[in-house]
Design a protein around this motif. Structure first.
Motif: not given
Length: 431
Positions: A304-331
């Motif tokens: 989930v964390v390694s790529h943004s499935p939504f083209e308009q959300i840059p990967l850097r922001l996507w990763k930060r939002l995943c982190e805020a949602a407490k999504i583990a990197e291995a998920t």
């Protein structure tokens, strides 16, 4: 009649303010009545400073929106009053005027119109040249400090604290927003006019949030934002558009539009409120949940964390939002549980950010507030209280969102005021 006699009887028009509205009014006044003695009085060393700075030095001089009914939707204050004037002199007429003077224009994909040179100097030089050729005088370092109506008509004006005075048959106050001090507002009030307090408009939002750390420069092309105000007040209507993360917080068209429409509300709240952001525009938590179901099927083993499935959300922001949602990197998408999916959907569509103040937008210098619009006749831009006194531009309680709309209001009100002042010189009844 000899030349000296003609000069003595020629109508005298004083334009206070050498900005877009002032120059346009002076030029149009001379065009209607070449005998008029038209003088621009500007307090700084050079006029048109705001024109030169606008659009990052490119001068977004109007917008391609030429339907007045649609055009007025871009004005938080003054739209209703500008409807008629836009039918008389709108973006199409402004573009035609500049092109007729030799300024080639181009329209960008978002409707903004710029000089083809991409230089605001092209616009400023055009106005200065036309003014000079038509006989408009421009005097710099002249600050209006007092104005008084004269018995029988006309005005006496004192400049620079009484250093010198002038008389005029018609006066245009087009000296920009009133943010430079209360003196200008006091002059309008002394002439019997109500003045709405000048407040910042088109500003950016200050926000210190860990989710934004290191993301300055990241932009989302179509976000939707709204404000939640303190003390139980209602939420503000949302605004959509590009949202830019800065070192201080948020900028971009969406933030600027929200600041313009809610300028007075945010001032009352001391610029402290919660900003709700949907990074995915019209998506809500429900529709996003359905998107996640599809991702579990077609991207089941992707992290989930390694790529943004939504083209308009840059990967850097996507990763930060995943982190805020407490999504583990291995998920992976097929191991994303319901609670985690809900947290992620909330960050994407209803993230809450505490706004702690405002900052000036570098490319815009706009205030709301100014002379109350009920006291102005918009067919002529003449005061309803004092014949011979006119208003134009940002000195009025008119402001707009970004996109060339503020300067278009200056061209429109300036052109109408200029033509009307020329008629006053012929003693026509305008009201």
């Amino acid at each position: 009649m000899n030349k000296d006699a003609a000069t003595q009887t020629a109508p005298r028009v004083a334009v206070i303010g050498g900005g877009a509205a002032g120059y346009f009014a002076a030029i149009f006044c001379k065009g209607e009545n070449p005998q008029a003695l038209v003088t621009i009085f500007e307090q700084s060393a050079r006029g048109l400073k705001k024109v030169l700075a606008s659009g990052g030095g490119r001068c977004n001089l109007t917008n391609a929106c030429d339907d007045p009914q649609e055009l007025i939707k871009n004005y938080p204050r003054g739209g209703r009053e500008l409807l008629g004037p836009f039918y008389e002199f709108g973006p199409e007429q402004a573009s035609e005027w500049f092109e007729a003077q030799g300024v080639k224009l181009k329209t960008e994909a978002d409707g903004r119109v710029f000089p083809a040179s991409d230089s605001s100097g092209s616009v400023a030089r055009c106005l200065e040249s036309v003014a000079h050729k038509t006989g408009v005088r421009a005097r710099m370092h002249c600050t209006l400090t007092e104005i008084a109506p004269q018995t029988g008509g006309g005005f006496k004006l004192w400049f620079n604290g009484g250093e010198f005075s002038e008389v005029a048959d018609a006066v245009l106050l087009a000296c920009g927003g009133m943010r430079d001090g209360k003196g200008l507002a006091d002059l309008a009030r002394a002439l019997g006019h109500e003045v709405q307090p000048p407040l910042p408009s088109l500003f950016t939002f200050k926000c210190r949030d860990e989710r934004l750390a290191g993301l300055a420069g990241v932009s989302v092309p179509e976000a939707s934002i709204r404000a939640e105000l303190p003390q139980g007040k209602n939420q503000t209507p949302p605004q959509s558009g590009a949202l830019l993360i800065t070192h201080r917080g948020f900028s971009g068209p969406a933030a600027l539009r929200l600041s313009a429409w809610q300028a007075k509300v945010f001032h009352a709240a001391q610029y402290r409120f919660n900003l709700k952001i949907s990074w995915l525009g019209e998506h809500n938590e429900g529709s996003l949940g359905r998107e996640f179901v599809g991702l579990r099927q077609k991207s089941s083993r992707r992290f989930v964390v390694s790529h943004s499935p939504f083209e308009q959300i840059p990967l850097r922001l996507w990763k930060r939002l995943c982190e805020a949602a407490k999504i583990a990197e291995a998920t992976t998408w097929n191991t994303l549980d319901k609670e985690a999916a809900q947290r992620l959907a909330r960050e994407l569509c209803a993230g809450t950010f505490a706004i702690e103040g405002r900052a000036q937008n570098k490319e815009e210098f706009v205030t709301c507030g100014g002379v109350d619009l009920k006291q102005v006749h918009f067919k002529t831009m003449q005061s309803r209280l004092l014949p011979g006194l006119f208003f134009a531009g940002e000195f009025l309680d008119i402001d707009a969102v970004t996109g060339g709309f503020n300067i278009q209001a200056a061209w429109t009100t300036g052109a109408i005021a200029g033509k009307s002042m020329a008629q006053v010189a012929f003693h026509e009844n305008l009201c």
